[in-house]
Write a protein that holds these residues in place. Structure first.
Motif, PDB file in Angstrom:
ATOM      1  N   SER B 132     122.110  52.398  10.226  1.00 46.10           N
ATOM      2  CA  SER B 132     122.004  53.827  10.426  1.00 46.10           C
ATOM      3  C   SER B 132     121.243  54.090  11.723  1.00 46.10           C
ATOM      4  N   LEU B 133     121.980  54.424  12.781  1.00 45.74           N
ATOM      5  CA  LEU B 133     121.367  54.490  14.115  1.00 45.74           C
ATOM      6  C   LEU B 133     120.152  55.406  14.249  1.00 45.74           C
ATOM      7  N   PRO B 134     120.197  56.656  13.732  1.00 49.23           N
ATOM      8  CA  PRO B 134     119.030  57.519  13.943  1.00 49.23           C
ATOM      9  C   PRO B 134     117.725  56.879  13.500  1.00 49.23           C
ATOM     10  N   ALA B 135     117.793  56.119  12.379  1.00 45.12           N
ATOM     11  CA  ALA B 135     116.561  55.491  11.895  1.00 45.12           C
ATOM     12  C   ALA B 135     116.199  54.275  12.725  1.00 45.12           C
ATOM     13  N   ASN B 136     117.202  53.672  13.380  1.00 42.18           N
ATOM     14  CA  ASN B 136     116.964  52.401  14.053  1.00 42.18           C
ATOM     15  C   ASN B 136     116.598  52.553  15.525  1.00 42.18           C
ATOM     16  N   ILE B 137     116.664  53.757  16.040  1.00 40.90           N
ATOM     17  CA  ILE B 137     116.395  53.934  17.478  1.00 40.90           C
ATOM     18  C   ILE B 137     114.973  53.500  17.859  1.00 40.90           C
ATOM     19  N   PRO B 138     113.918  53.815  17.048  1.00 42.82           N
ATOM     20  CA  PRO B 138     112.574  53.410  17.501  1.00 42.82           C
ATOM     21  C   PRO B 138     112.422  51.921  17.831  1.00 42.82           C
TER      22      PRO B 138
END
Lengths: 424, 216
Positions: B132-138
């Motif tokens: 899930s990209l939004p969660a993985n961006i950091p």
């Protein structure tokens, strides 16, 4: 006056609009006319009752208003931070920033229709006449969100902004003839206080103007989001304005590629800043998936776990904003050469200004409601009309202010440093 | 006091070279020219650049605008090293979050026999998809920053051939003033255009306050 004439003679540079004024005024008038005509046409032919058409008009006008306001507030921040950091390089472009910030008094007048549209219930209807499922929640906030207090707050914000802008601009112009170094010291001494007032007022101002369109939504970072966009808009307008002036033979010597490079660095930096803030705001609420939080993003077509029919017509918008407001300009502006080749920099300034406009439209226009893709497209066109129209009026104000003094702070003690400025 | 501290290192250097004369006979390294003014240095740098020298360096007590241009220094390639580091970090970050969060024998049968601890965990968090990209961006963002900083830092060290503890210019007594009020140009003998007499003459012509030979 004689001082500036002398300086012009010694540097062989034009530091006033002069004959360009007439032509520039016509251009701005044409822009304003075309913009308002576009806004009026889209509103008129938008399907729906008269009240719906009025809402398109009102939201389009509000988009234009927050758009020109963002440019002037960006300029005001630039002036304050210039004095706070005792910057040297930015002296040659500071007068233009002071003039842009000076336009805040014209923006106050442009704000009168917004108060009017609020009074007749076209704008901010959610808390002016609370109805529907969230009415009870909204009524709990009526101590803050009521018409008299809203109008009063607007007045206070503008008094603060106009006060700071006017004070800095007056002192700076006074120095053109007196050359008094004490004026610079005064401006530096009050820059900390000015920054605190600015931060508070832009935070609450953007909350009142934009966030209160959807009074059940909350985000503590929204003021910073608006500020980030403001700075991009200001640097973009500054770059475009300087290029335009130089192509007409004004400020051809004092402003050179080194200053463009630094303005470009700022624009690039704030592009990343904006993305960082926008992502932070989105990610926390997306993760939490609390209905009253994510509904704001659902309405704007961003991916959420909420019922997505709210964002009908806007599904393309959030992704487009991410790609065009950050993913494309980031590598585009990354290189040193992109910032020093002023033609390329000008392209990116146009690009960022347009996508900032789109950002403002994305924040404001979906409040109209679910409209389908075609409707959303025309709402964006209405917002572009609003921005063009108010941008034209703003430009007229800017021309007037630019004619009141030299375009360079002639006697600033750091002018020499700024003229000789070089990037390593 | 000052004289003592200035002469001492030279004496000890001389003694050291005397002792090691059989193995490390002092070798001619190049020429060192001293300038009193920035303008002299800049003019000299332009002349040496135009004469086609490549293995030479300017030493100044403070940064001087435009010296890069006067020396004909090519623009640094370091940003590309940093960019490569950033892209590597971004790719590694993506791989990391994908491998640790979204790998399971169902989605990727080839890893079916891999020990559980190595292949990731299939965490189901907050009802979001595994990958899930939004969660993985950091973490992806942080790794991008970390690796581009590595690229910039280690790239700078490598390109400057650091760490380097000795340079023959330190053998010159005059050179101590490079950190005070004098400007120097050192031309290495290994430069293909170098000629002991002609280069010395060229340096003298540029208005050098003194020209001396460097030994290493």
């Amino acid at each position: 006056m004689s001082e500036s004439t002398n300086n012009t003679a010694s540097t062989g540079e034009v530091r006033a609009l002069g004959d360009l004024t007439g032509k520039a005024r016509m251009l701005m008038l044409a822009k304003a006319g075309a913009g308002f005509a576009l806004l009026a046409l889209v509103s008129m032919f938008f399907p729906g009752e008269t009240h719906d058409k009025m809402r398109v008009l009102g939201l389009g006008y509000l988009t234009g208003f927050v758009f020109v306001l963002s440019i002037s507030l960006g300029a005001l921040f630039f002036v304050i931070i210039h004095h706070l950091t005792r910057a040297g390089w930015s002296v040659v472009v500071r007068r233009l920033a002071e003039n842009m910030a000076g336009c805040l008094k014209y923006i106050l007048i442009m704000g009168l229709p917004i108060i009017l549209l609020t009074a007749v219930g076209v704008l901010y209807g959610h808390w002016m006449q609370p109805t529907g499922e969230h009415a009870e929640l909204v009524e709990l906030k009526s101590g803050w969100l009521n018409f008299p207090f809203f109008s009063l707050r607007m007045l206070v914000y503008f008094l603060v902004w106009i006060g700071i802008a006017h004070w800095y601009r007056t002192k700076s112009i006074e120095q053109d003839t007196s050359g008094d170094v004490q004026l610079t010291k005064d401006m530096q001494a009050y820059s900390g206080l000015a920054l605190v007032l600015f931060s508070l007022s832009i935070n609450f101002g953007s909350m009142d103007l934009i966030m209160s369109l959807s009074p059940t939504w909350y985000s503590t970072i929204f003021g910073v989001y608006y500020f980030g966009g403001s700075m991009i808009a200001f640097f973009a307008v500054m770059i475009l304005l300087l290029k335009r002036l130089q192509s007409c033979g004004v400020l051809t010597r004092s402003v050179n590629v080194e200053h463009f490079h630094d303005l470009g660095k700022f624009m690039f930096g704030f592009t990343i800043f904006w993305a960082y803030i926008a992502y932070s705001q989105y990610m926390l609420q997306w993760y939490g998936a609390i209905p009253e939080e994510v509904s704001w993003f659902a309405t704007r077509g961003a991916e959420t776990s909420a019922d997505s029919t709210a964002g009908d017509g806007w599904h393309w918008a959030a992704l487009l904003l991410l790609v065009c407001h950050f993913l494309i300009p980031f590598p585009g502006l990354l290189s040193r050469w992109a910032k020093r080749w002023t033609g390329v920099l000008m392209f990116w300034a146009c690009w960022m200004l347009f996508w900032h406009l789109f950002d403002m439209a994305w924040v404001v226009m979906p409040e109209y409601g679910a409209v389908g893709s075609g409707g959303a497209f025309f709402l964006v066109v209405a917002a572009i009309g609003g921005c063009l129209g108010l941008g034209g009026l703003w430009g007229l104000g800017l021309i007037k202010l630019c004619n009141e003094a030299s375009l360079v702070p002639e006697q600033d003690p750091r002018l020499g440093e700024s003229l000789a400025f070089e990037n390593f | 006091m000052t004289t003592a501290t200035e002469t001492q290192p030279v004496e000890s250097a001389a003694v050291a070279s005397d002792e090691a004369v059989d193995i490390h006979a002092p070798q001619f390294h190049g020429l060192l020219a001293e300038y009193a003014e920035v303008d002299d240095l800049m003019a000299a740098a332009r002349k040496i650049r135009d004469a086609g020298f490549t293995r030479w360096e300017c030493f100044t007590p403070c940064p001087i605008h435009g010296l890069d241009k006067a020396m004909g220094v090519q623009h640094t390639k370091l940003p590309f090293v940093s960019l490569a580091g950033g892209i590597t970090g971004c790719a590694l970050g993506l791989l990391l979050v994908f491998w640790t969060n979204a790998i399971s024998p169902e989605t990727l049968p080839i890893i079916g026999d891999t020990p559980y601890a190595v292949r990731g965990y299939d965490f189901f968090i907050s009802g979001k998809p595994f990958f899930s990209l939004p969660a993985n961006i950091p973490p992806i963002f942080e790794l991008t920053i970390l690796f581009s900083a590595f690229g910039a830092f280690f790239g700078m060290i490598a390109m400057n051939m650091l760490p380097r503890f000795h340079n023959p210019v330190f053998n010159s007594r005059r050179f101590a003033k490079a950190s005070d009020d004098r400007f120097f140009i050192a031309v290495e003998a290994e430069d293909p255009v170098f000629d002991r007499e002609k280069t010395a003459a060229l340096l003298s012509e540029t208005g050098a306050a003194s020209v001396e030979e460097l030994e290493d």
